[in-house]
Scaffold this motif. Structure first.
Motif, PDB file in Angstrom:
ATOM      1  N   GLY A 205     -16.589 -43.650 -74.540  1.00  0.00           N
ATOM      2  CA  GLY A 205     -15.655 -42.605 -74.158  1.00  0.00           C
ATOM      3  C   GLY A 205     -14.228 -43.107 -74.198  1.00  0.00           C
ATOM      4  O   GLY A 205     -13.967 -44.307 -74.308  1.00  0.00           O
ATOM      5  N   LEU A 206     -13.304 -42.177 -74.093  1.00  0.00           N
ATOM      6  CA  LEU A 206     -11.878 -42.476 -74.077  1.00  0.00           C
ATOM      7  C   LEU A 206     -11.299 -42.115 -72.717  1.00  0.00           C
ATOM      8  O   LEU A 206     -11.931 -41.428 -71.919  1.00  0.00           O
ATOM      9  CB  LEU A 206     -11.155 -41.701 -75.170  1.00  0.00           C
ATOM     10  N   SER A 207     -10.074 -42.564 -72.466  1.00  0.00           N
ATOM     11  CA  SER A 207      -9.390 -42.235 -71.223  1.00  0.00           C
ATOM     12  C   SER A 207      -7.895 -42.209 -71.472  1.00  0.00           C
ATOM     13  O   SER A 207      -7.377 -42.984 -72.279  1.00  0.00           O
ATOM     14  CB  SER A 207      -9.740 -43.262 -70.139  1.00  0.00           C
ATOM     15  N   SER A 231     -17.000 -38.456 -74.292  1.00  0.00           N
ATOM     16  CA  SER A 231     -16.244 -37.997 -73.133  1.00  0.00           C
ATOM     17  C   SER A 231     -14.803 -38.466 -73.226  1.00  0.00           C
ATOM     18  O   SER A 231     -14.474 -39.407 -73.955  1.00  0.00           O
ATOM     19  CB  SER A 231     -16.869 -38.523 -71.831  1.00  0.00           C
ATOM     20  N   ILE A 232     -13.957 -37.808 -72.460  1.00  0.00           N
ATOM     21  CA  ILE A 232     -12.561 -38.209 -72.340  1.00  0.00           C
ATOM     22  C   ILE A 232     -12.183 -38.095 -70.869  1.00  0.00           C
ATOM     23  O   ILE A 232     -12.379 -37.047 -70.250  1.00  0.00           O
ATOM     24  CB  ILE A 232     -11.653 -37.351 -73.243  1.00  0.00           C
ATOM     25  N   GLN A 233     -11.685 -39.180 -70.299  1.00  0.00           N
ATOM     26  CA  GLN A 233     -11.318 -39.204 -68.885  1.00  0.00           C
ATOM     27  C   GLN A 233      -9.799 -39.092 -68.762  1.00  0.00           C
ATOM     28  O   GLN A 233      -9.071 -40.056 -68.981  1.00  0.00           O
ATOM     29  CB  GLN A 233     -11.822 -40.493 -68.213  1.00  0.00           C
ATOM     30  N   ASN A 234      -9.343 -37.899 -68.429  1.00  0.00           N
ATOM     31  CA  ASN A 234      -7.907 -37.631 -68.276  1.00  0.00           C
ATOM     32  C   ASN A 234      -7.654 -36.985 -66.918  1.00  0.00           C
ATOM     33  O   ASN A 234      -8.575 -36.445 -66.294  1.00  0.00           O
ATOM     34  CB  ASN A 234      -7.401 -36.700 -69.374  1.00  0.00           C
ATOM     35  N   LEU A 258     -14.762 -33.394 -70.454  1.00  0.00           N
ATOM     36  CA  LEU A 258     -13.752 -34.040 -69.629  1.00  0.00           C
ATOM     37  C   LEU A 258     -14.384 -34.675 -68.395  1.00  0.00           C
ATOM     38  O   LEU A 258     -15.155 -34.032 -67.673  1.00  0.00           O
ATOM     39  CB  LEU A 258     -12.709 -33.011 -69.180  1.00  0.00           C
ATOM     40  N   LEU A 259     -14.054 -35.941 -68.152  1.00  0.00           N
ATOM     41  CA  LEU A 259     -14.294 -36.573 -66.863  1.00  0.00           C
ATOM     42  C   LEU A 259     -12.946 -36.514 -66.145  1.00  0.00           C
ATOM     43  O   LEU A 259     -12.039 -37.288 -66.444  1.00  0.00           O
ATOM     44  CB  LEU A 259     -14.773 -38.019 -67.037  1.00  0.00           C
ATOM     45  N   PHE A 329     -15.149 -26.942 -69.518  1.00  0.00           N
ATOM     46  CA  PHE A 329     -14.971 -28.162 -70.310  1.00  0.00           C
ATOM     47  C   PHE A 329     -15.174 -29.432 -69.487  1.00  0.00           C
ATOM     48  O   PHE A 329     -15.114 -30.528 -70.018  1.00  0.00           O
ATOM     49  CB  PHE A 329     -13.572 -28.188 -70.942  1.00  0.00           C
ATOM     50  N   VAL A 330     -15.415 -29.306 -68.190  1.00  0.00           N
ATOM     51  CA  VAL A 330     -15.583 -30.471 -67.331  1.00  0.00           C
ATOM     52  C   VAL A 330     -17.048 -30.913 -67.327  1.00  0.00           C
ATOM     53  O   VAL A 330     -17.940 -30.147 -66.971  1.00  0.00           O
ATOM     54  CB  VAL A 330     -15.123 -30.165 -65.887  1.00  0.00           C
ATOM     55  N   SER A 331     -17.277 -32.156 -67.734  1.00  0.00           N
ATOM     56  CA  SER A 331     -18.619 -32.735 -67.613  1.00  0.00           C
ATOM     57  C   SER A 331     -18.839 -33.274 -66.216  1.00  0.00           C
ATOM     58  O   SER A 331     -19.931 -33.135 -65.657  1.00  0.00           O
ATOM     59  CB  SER A 331     -18.813 -33.865 -68.630  1.00  0.00           C
ATOM     60  N   SER A 332     -17.814 -33.906 -65.635  1.00  0.00           N
ATOM     61  CA  SER A 332     -17.931 -34.430 -64.276  1.00  0.00           C
ATOM     62  C   SER A 332     -16.548 -34.571 -63.668  1.00  0.00           C
ATOM     63  O   SER A 332     -15.572 -34.838 -64.371  1.00  0.00           O
ATOM     64  CB  SER A 332     -18.662 -35.775 -64.272  1.00  0.00           C
ATOM     65  N   ASN A 333     -16.493 -34.391 -62.364  1.00  0.00           N
ATOM     66  CA  ASN A 333     -15.257 -34.410 -61.590  1.00  0.00           C
ATOM     67  C   ASN A 333     -15.267 -35.684 -60.747  1.00  0.00           C
ATOM     68  O   ASN A 333     -16.105 -35.844 -59.862  1.00  0.00           O
ATOM     69  CB  ASN A 333     -15.220 -33.155 -60.713  1.00  0.00           C
TER      70      ASN A 333
END
Length: 374
Positions: A205-207, A231-234, A258-259, A329-333
């Protein structure tokens, strides 16, 4: 991303099992990885700074009991990053895993520190050799695995890009050449492929990434048969919904979820900083460097959201988190807490569904003060 949701008792076996004690927890697919993650993830960046090892273990126990399976760490943690504490967060998770033998019950994620000339970004990690080439990334991954006391990560993320770009609250693009030593994305993907092939990493994944960066990772993966980002953690919260402008479409069309980090905007959306309050031990009280959500516009918007929650009879923190949870669009919060009471309150947001009237009032505030924090 309209990801399928699973009740805890129906969660398929993807190499991570969760307790089914908290039936309110939902699980969403992590891109094309075949991994299912809880809609609430446990963030860990205070462990080793604001939280002790015992605190970390208690939080992990509670989160697991409440149905959380995604644990997010980073080699840089805890923050603020300091040479004396670097790696403690992963060590605390590692000692918990060694004592409890619960590796197969969590989805374990960590992040490789990137390079930066910014004095607030760490230069002590890996002696400052933090470009995403083979030697540097191999050292980063092996160090994380050693501290975590595991032989694989379910998700390995690049903490920020290996190029000059606007990240961590920067609004304007830095129009200058990349620093010497910056590594091309294709080369980085080849290194990550070797980690996947070796069984050290299940998914990548990216961030803190941009639309251009994400598109390059996806295009090169498709063209060259390299691992696909899942995933992308922003940053994403009521104060910063910029993800919706360009990146959300990638979630929809490319299955890159999105994470979401900082969903409470460093706690400002919890209401605890209202009227200039600075509670003892709180992040904004302790550390001046956390100024991302301190602008007058951010403070004004937060005040509006906190007041709305209270008018609706809701916890301000839970309303802010429930909004993030509700986004397709959120996979996890990713939530963080410094006490078990905070953690319990935040976890309860998984059971909260905001009604249409509340959502419309949130949109009214957003239209008046859109994205006050970058």
């Amino acid at each position: 991303m309209a990801a399928p949701l699973y009740a805890a008792a129906q969660l398929p076996h993807y190499g991570a099992i969760v307790d089914d004690k908290d039936v309110s927890m939902e699980y969403r697919k992590l891109g094309h990885s075949g991994i299912a993650v809880s809609v609430i993830a446990l963030g860990t960046m205070t462990w080793g700074e604001q939280n002790s090892e015992a605190d970390a273990h208690s939080q992990l126990d509670l989160a697991l009991e409440r149905g959380v399976n995604l644990i997010d760490a980073a080699e840089m943690y805890p923050v603020p990053p300091r040479p004396e504490t670097q790696g403690l967060t992963e060590r605390y998770i590692g000692s918990w895993l060694a004592a409890g033998g619960r590796r197969d019950r969590i989805v374990l994620a960590s992040k490789a520190t990137g390079p930066s000339a910014d004095p607030q970004r760490p230069s002590h990690v890996r002696d400052g050799h933090c470009h995403f080439d083979r030697a540097s990334l191999t050292a980063a991954l092996d160090g994380s695995l050693r501290r975590l006391q595991t032989d694989y990560l379910d998700l390995y993320q690049l903490h920020w890009p290996d190029r000059n770009v606007n990240y961590f609250g920067m609004r304007d693009y830095p129009w200058r050449d990349d620093a010497p030593g910056s590594v091309e994305i294709a080369e980085t993907l080849e290194v990550l492929q070797s980690f996947v092939t070796a069984g050290k990493v299940r998914a990548i994944g990216l961030s803190n990434e941009t639309p251009w960066g994400l598109s390059r990772f996806l295009t090169l993966a498709e063209q060259q048969g390299l691992p696909r980002v899942v995933s992308i953690q922003n940053a994403y919260s009521l104060l910063n919904r910029s993800f919706e402008v360009a990146l959300a479409e990638f979630s929809h069309r490319e299955q890159v979820g999105l994470l979401a980090y900082s969903p409470l905007a460093f706690g400002r959306l919890s209401g605890k900083y209202e009227d200039g309050a600075r509670p003892d031990g709180a992040r904004l009280t302790l550390f001046e460097r956390f100024a991302r959500y301190n602008s007058p516009q951010s403070v004004a918007a937060a005040t509006e959201y906190v007041a709305l929650a209270r008018r609706q009879g809701l916890s301000p923190a839970q309303m802010a988190l429930a909004f993030v949870n509700s986004r397709p669009f959120v996979s996890s919060n990713i939530i963080g807490a410094t006490s078990l009471a905070q953690l319990n309150e935040n976890l309860d947001s998984a059971a909260l569904t905001l009604d249409a009237a509340t959502l419309e009032m949130i949109e009214t505030i957003h239209r008046c003060i859109p994205n006050p924090a970058p």
